[in-house]
Design a protein around this motif. Structure first.
Motif, PDB file in Angstrom:
ATOM      1  N   GLU A 180      58.154 -52.578  18.546  1.00  0.00           N
ATOM      2  CA  GLU A 180      56.982 -53.417  18.807  1.00  0.00           C
ATOM      3  C   GLU A 180      57.356 -54.638  19.633  1.00  0.00           C
ATOM      4  OE1 GLU A 180      54.432 -52.434  14.756  1.00  0.00           O
ATOM      5  OE2 GLU A 180      56.249 -53.651  14.664  1.00  0.00           O
ATOM      6  N   SER A 181      58.540 -55.187  19.369  1.00  0.00           N
ATOM      7  CA  SER A 181      59.010 -56.313  20.179  1.00  0.00           C
ATOM      8  C   SER A 181      59.482 -55.845  21.549  1.00  0.00           C
ATOM      9  CB  SER A 181      60.171 -57.028  19.468  1.00  0.00           C
ATOM     10  OG  SER A 181      59.757 -57.552  18.227  1.00  0.00           O
ATOM     11  N   MET A 182      60.051 -54.656  21.596  1.00  0.00           N
ATOM     12  CA  MET A 182      60.619 -54.122  22.828  1.00  0.00           C
ATOM     13  C   MET A 182      59.563 -53.948  23.926  1.00  0.00           C
ATOM     14  SD  MET A 182      62.866 -50.620  23.118  1.00  0.00           S
ATOM     15  CE  MET A 182      63.502 -50.923  21.468  1.00  0.00           C
ATOM     16  N   VAL A 183      58.328 -53.601  23.527  1.00  0.00           N
ATOM     17  CA  VAL A 183      57.312 -53.324  24.547  1.00  0.00           C
ATOM     18  C   VAL A 183      56.579 -54.586  25.010  1.00  0.00           C
ATOM     19  CG1 VAL A 183      56.976 -50.964  23.726  1.00  0.00           C
ATOM     20  CG2 VAL A 183      55.491 -52.798  22.841  1.00  0.00           C
ATOM     21  N   ARG A 184      56.722 -55.681  24.293  1.00  0.00           N
ATOM     22  CA  ARG A 184      56.033 -56.906  24.703  1.00  0.00           C
ATOM     23  C   ARG A 184      56.571 -57.382  26.046  1.00  0.00           C
ATOM     24  NH1 ARG A 184      56.955 -59.133  18.998  1.00  0.00           N
ATOM     25  NH2 ARG A 184      55.305 -58.099  17.815  1.00  0.00           N
ATOM     26  N   GLY A 185      55.644 -57.724  26.937  1.00  0.00           N
ATOM     27  CA  GLY A 185      56.009 -58.148  28.279  1.00  0.00           C
ATOM     28  C   GLY A 185      56.186 -57.010  29.257  1.00  0.00           C
ATOM     29  N   ARG A 186      56.146 -55.780  28.770  1.00  0.00           N
ATOM     30  CA  ARG A 186      56.299 -54.612  29.640  1.00  0.00           C
ATOM     31  C   ARG A 186      54.955 -54.202  30.231  1.00  0.00           C
ATOM     32  NH1 ARG A 186      61.593 -52.292  30.459  1.00  0.00           N
ATOM     33  NH2 ARG A 186      62.863 -52.814  28.651  1.00  0.00           N
ATOM     34  N   ARG A 187      55.023 -53.563  31.412  1.00  0.00           N
ATOM     35  CA  ARG A 187      53.822 -53.044  32.037  1.00  0.00           C
ATOM     36  C   ARG A 187      53.269 -51.865  31.242  1.00  0.00           C
ATOM     37  NH1 ARG A 187      51.858 -53.075  37.036  1.00  0.00           N
ATOM     38  NH2 ARG A 187      51.842 -50.794  37.036  1.00  0.00           N
ATOM     39  N   PHE A 188      51.953 -51.706  31.335  1.00  0.00           N
ATOM     40  CA  PHE A 188      51.264 -50.667  30.577  1.00  0.00           C
ATOM     41  C   PHE A 188      51.846 -49.280  30.806  1.00  0.00           C
ATOM     42  CE2 PHE A 188      49.227 -50.683  34.705  1.00  0.00           C
ATOM     43  CZ  PHE A 188      48.951 -49.351  34.959  1.00  0.00           C
ATOM     44  N   ASP A 189      52.274 -48.974  32.033  1.00  0.00           N
ATOM     45  CA  ASP A 189      52.727 -47.617  32.326  1.00  0.00           C
ATOM     46  C   ASP A 189      54.124 -47.320  31.782  1.00  0.00           C
ATOM     47  OD1 ASP A 189      53.865 -49.366  34.126  1.00  0.00           O
ATOM     48  OD2 ASP A 189      53.279 -48.266  35.925  1.00  0.00           O
ATOM     49  N   GLU A 190      54.815 -48.326  31.292  1.00  0.00           N
ATOM     50  CA  GLU A 190      56.108 -48.105  30.659  1.00  0.00           C
ATOM     51  C   GLU A 190      55.983 -47.800  29.172  1.00  0.00           C
ATOM     52  OE1 GLU A 190      59.431 -50.874  32.295  1.00  0.00           O
ATOM     53  OE2 GLU A 190      57.612 -52.093  32.222  1.00  0.00           O
ATOM     54  N   ILE A 191      54.872 -48.219  28.569  1.00  0.00           N
ATOM     55  CA  ILE A 191      54.752 -48.201  27.104  1.00  0.00           C
ATOM     56  C   ILE A 191      54.846 -46.799  26.503  1.00  0.00           C
ATOM     57  CG2 ILE A 191      53.408 -49.011  25.134  1.00  0.00           C
ATOM     58  CD1 ILE A 191      54.551 -51.149  27.193  1.00  0.00           C
ATOM     59  N   PRO A 192      54.116 -45.790  27.033  1.00  0.00           N
ATOM     60  CA  PRO A 192      54.189 -44.475  26.396  1.00  0.00           C
ATOM     61  C   PRO A 192      55.602 -43.916  26.311  1.00  0.00           C
ATOM     62  CG  PRO A 192      52.355 -44.563  27.927  1.00  0.00           C
ATOM     63  CD  PRO A 192      53.163 -45.798  28.155  1.00  0.00           C
ATOM     64  N   TYR A 193      56.417 -44.161  27.327  1.00  0.00           N
ATOM     65  CA  TYR A 193      57.747 -43.561  27.366  1.00  0.00           C
ATOM     66  C   TYR A 193      58.736 -44.343  26.513  1.00  0.00           C
ATOM     67  CZ  TYR A 193      55.022 -41.568  31.004  1.00  0.00           C
ATOM     68  OH  TYR A 193      53.984 -40.977  31.667  1.00  0.00           O
ATOM     69  N   ILE A 194      58.501 -45.637  26.342  1.00  0.00           N
ATOM     70  CA  ILE A 194      59.321 -46.413  25.403  1.00  0.00           C
ATOM     71  C   ILE A 194      58.938 -46.037  23.979  1.00  0.00           C
ATOM     72  CG2 ILE A 194      59.853 -48.721  24.544  1.00  0.00           C
ATOM     73  CD1 ILE A 194      59.368 -49.771  27.387  1.00  0.00           C
ATOM     74  N   ALA A 195      57.648 -46.029  23.685  1.00  0.00           N
ATOM     75  CA  ALA A 195      57.183 -45.752  22.323  1.00  0.00           C
ATOM     76  C   ALA A 195      57.549 -44.343  21.874  1.00  0.00           C
ATOM     77  CB  ALA A 195      55.675 -45.961  22.230  1.00  0.00           C
ATOM     78  N   SER A 196      57.603 -43.393  22.797  1.00  0.00           N
ATOM     79  CA  SER A 196      57.922 -42.016  22.401  1.00  0.00           C
ATOM     80  C   SER A 196      59.322 -41.914  21.822  1.00  0.00           C
ATOM     81  CB  SER A 196      57.790 -41.070  23.597  1.00  0.00           C
ATOM     82  OG  SER A 196      58.918 -41.106  24.437  1.00  0.00           O
ATOM     83  N   ARG A 197      60.183 -42.885  22.136  1.00  0.00           N
ATOM     84  CA  ARG A 197      61.559 -42.847  21.615  1.00  0.00           C
ATOM     85  C   ARG A 197      61.626 -43.242  20.143  1.00  0.00           C
ATOM     86  NH1 ARG A 197      61.039 -41.321  26.850  1.00  0.00           N
ATOM     87  NH2 ARG A 197      63.043 -40.536  27.598  1.00  0.00           N
ATOM     88  N   ILE A 198      60.517 -43.618  19.560  1.00  0.00           N
ATOM     89  CA  ILE A 198      60.501 -43.850  18.118  1.00  0.00           C
ATOM     90  C   ILE A 198      60.916 -42.579  17.385  1.00  0.00           C
ATOM     91  CG2 ILE A 198      58.976 -44.270  16.133  1.00  0.00           C
ATOM     92  CD1 ILE A 198      57.384 -46.181  17.905  1.00  0.00           C
ATOM     93  N   CYS A 199      60.500 -41.415  17.924  1.00  0.00           N
ATOM     94  CA  CYS A 199      60.748 -40.160  17.215  1.00  0.00           C
ATOM     95  C   CYS A 199      60.942 -39.019  18.192  1.00  0.00           C
ATOM     96  CB  CYS A 199      59.567 -39.846  16.285  1.00  0.00           C
ATOM     97  SG  CYS A 199      59.828 -38.379  15.259  1.00  0.00           S
ATOM     98  N   GLY A 200      61.953 -38.184  17.944  1.00  0.00           N
ATOM     99  CA  GLY A 200      62.190 -37.020  18.780  1.00  0.00           C
ATOM    100  C   GLY A 200      61.284 -35.856  18.444  1.00  0.00           C
ATOM    101  N   ILE A 201      60.680 -35.855  17.265  1.00  0.00           N
ATOM    102  CA  ILE A 201      59.749 -34.795  16.876  1.00  0.00           C
ATOM    103  C   ILE A 201      58.326 -35.173  17.250  1.00  0.00           C
ATOM    104  CG2 ILE A 201      58.677 -33.661  14.891  1.00  0.00           C
ATOM    105  CD1 ILE A 201      61.266 -32.375  15.504  1.00  0.00           C
ATOM    106  N   CYS A 202      57.936 -36.386  16.952  1.00  0.00           N
ATOM    107  CA  CYS A 202      56.556 -36.825  17.188  1.00  0.00           C
ATOM    108  C   CYS A 202      56.392 -37.528  18.532  1.00  0.00           C
ATOM    109  CB  CYS A 202      56.105 -37.764  16.073  1.00  0.00           C
ATOM    110  SG  CYS A 202      56.187 -37.049  14.421  1.00  0.00           S
TER     111      CYS A 202
END
Length: 429
Positions: A44-66
């Motif tokens: 949640e802290s990692m994505v702050r300040g990032r552009r919208f188009d980066e968020i899905p690919y950063i957030a997907s690294r939360i889980c390799g299954i989901c």
């Protein structure tokens, strides 16, 4: 039992690291703690300040299954914030992508993580020798999920073709039809999986917690609805009302936040069993027959039967995805999956999906340049852990009253945790 504290110091066959402490005094269970001791991962802290188009690919690294679910959920939040409406065809292709992760997850969880409990084995490896044919078919079903995710998302994990407003590419009609045939061929093994897990002896337990799942009139939705229901109360909410429905809170013994229903303060369960309870009438014909044969229908409150519910969802998924592939090949759905044009602006959105393990929410706020100024992500395991802990307490009390051995109590508590299909690493996102 002579010890006052029973410790399961390393929970095997789950994703991430956690331990359980059961405090017993004079034969009476005083407390049970699900201790998630992984360090915070700060997504949640990692994505702050990032552009919208980066968020899905950063957030997907939360889980390799989901990962597919996290990508789609972020995209939904972004699109809501920017006022973007995607085509029906894009929405259906996203549903197909998420379903690929269901095949990946459920086949892995059931046969690799859960089955050894019922076969009195420490790992899946003896299963490969006990019934190699069954084991090979389980791996093939998991592989089919990988193929489906790869076909739609460009990769088997962390998909890259799903973007804001649509997809960068789409499978051909021939690819859809070939995949549909493969899914059809997997149906018999999916039905066999229901029989296998229904045939295992299941400890008796009824959860006292609520259940939460996505709902839509006449559908068994996993990404196509913005509404969810709390099964016990029957109250429905839009995902924009998430924080009116539930609340997260900290406990001293966990690195993950716990969650409960805001009004009742009850813990709640998410996942396959919650979905079956919420939308049983809308599963596919073969899945409904398999569920009826297994005796699973609402109200089903035994959390151990989350395993059987996942098996039922495998039947539902292969039948539903085969039809989806044929519909997409035949141009049934309106619009194109080509990304729509949009304007970046300040805004707030909440994305909502049913990941394989349960409901997932991404709450994102953007400034006028499309950079994240606030992010809150609510994962399935973070929602489940309070109810899991309450169920472990209830189970431990029952077992202690029966004066079972320490080993048997620990074994059944571990089985219960695994039945929830937790990912402790995701819970400390």
């Amino acid at each position: 039992m002579s010890k006052e504290v029973l410790s399961i110091d390393h929970m095997a066959r789950v994703e991430g690291h956690g331990q359980v402490k059961v405090s017993i005094k004079e034969g009476v269970v005083e407390s049970v703690q699900m201790q998630i001791d992984e360090p915070a991962r700060f997504f949640e802290s990692m994505v702050r300040g990032r552009r919208f188009d980066e968020i899905p690919y950063i957030a997907s690294r939360i889980c390799g299954i989901c990962s597919a679910s996290h990508v789609i959920t972020s995209l939904q939040a972004i699109e809501q914030a920017f006022g973007i409406t995607v085509s029906e065809r894009t929405r259906m292709l996203r549903e197909l992508l998420v379903y690929g992760s269901y095949l990946q997850n459920h086949a892995t969880h059931l046969y690799v993580l859960a089955a050894p409990d019922y076969l009195k084995q420490q790992s899946v490896l003896p299963l490969a020798n006990m019934d190699k044919g069954l084991f090979d078919k389980a791996l093939a079903l998991k592989s089919l999920g990988n193929e489906l995710c790869n076909m739609v998302g460009g990769r088997s994990i962390h998909p890259i073709t799903a973007v804001v407003g649509g997809f960068t590419s789409e499978p051909t009609a021939q690819q859809y039809l070939q995949m549909a045939d493969q899914l059809d061929a997997a149906l018999e093994f999916a039905k066999e999986t229901v029989d296998v897990f229904n045939g295992f002896p299941t400890p008796m337990l009824e959860t006292d917690g609520d259940m939460m799942a996505m709902v839509e009139q006449g559908a068994y939705p996993i990404s196509l609805s913005s509404r969810f229901v709390l099964v016990d109360s029957g109250k429905e909410y839009d995902c924009s009302e998430l924080h009116d429905a539930i609340e997260e809170y900290a406990v001293a013994h966990s690195g993950a936040l716990f969650a409960r229903v805001k009004e009742s303060k009850k813990p709640y369960m998410v996942g396959a069993l919650a979905r079956i309870n919420a939308s049983w009438n809308n599963i596919t014909s073969e899945a409904k027959f398999a569920a009826a044969k297994a005796g699973i229908r609402p109200p089903e409150r035994n959390p151990f039967n989350n395993n059987v519910a996942q098996a039922i969802e495998l039947v539902d998924a292969v039948q539903r995805c085969a039809q989806l592939c044929r519909d997409l090949a035949g141009d049934k759905f309106e619009g194109t999956t080509k990304p729509v044009e949009f304007q970046v602006k300040a805004g707030h959105g909440i994305g909502f999906n049913e990941a394989p393990r349960g409901t997932v929410f991404h709450d994102l706020e953007f400034d006028e340049e499309g950079r994240v100024i606030h992010a809150a992500i609510v994962t399935p395991t973070a929602q489940n852990v309070a109810n899991m802990e309450a169920d472990m307490m209830k189970l431990a009390c029952d077992l202690a009253a029966q004066n079972v051995s320490e080993d048997e109590l620990k074994k059944q508590v571990e089985m219960l945790v695994r039945a929830y299909d937790p990912c402790f690493s995701c819970s400390v996102h």
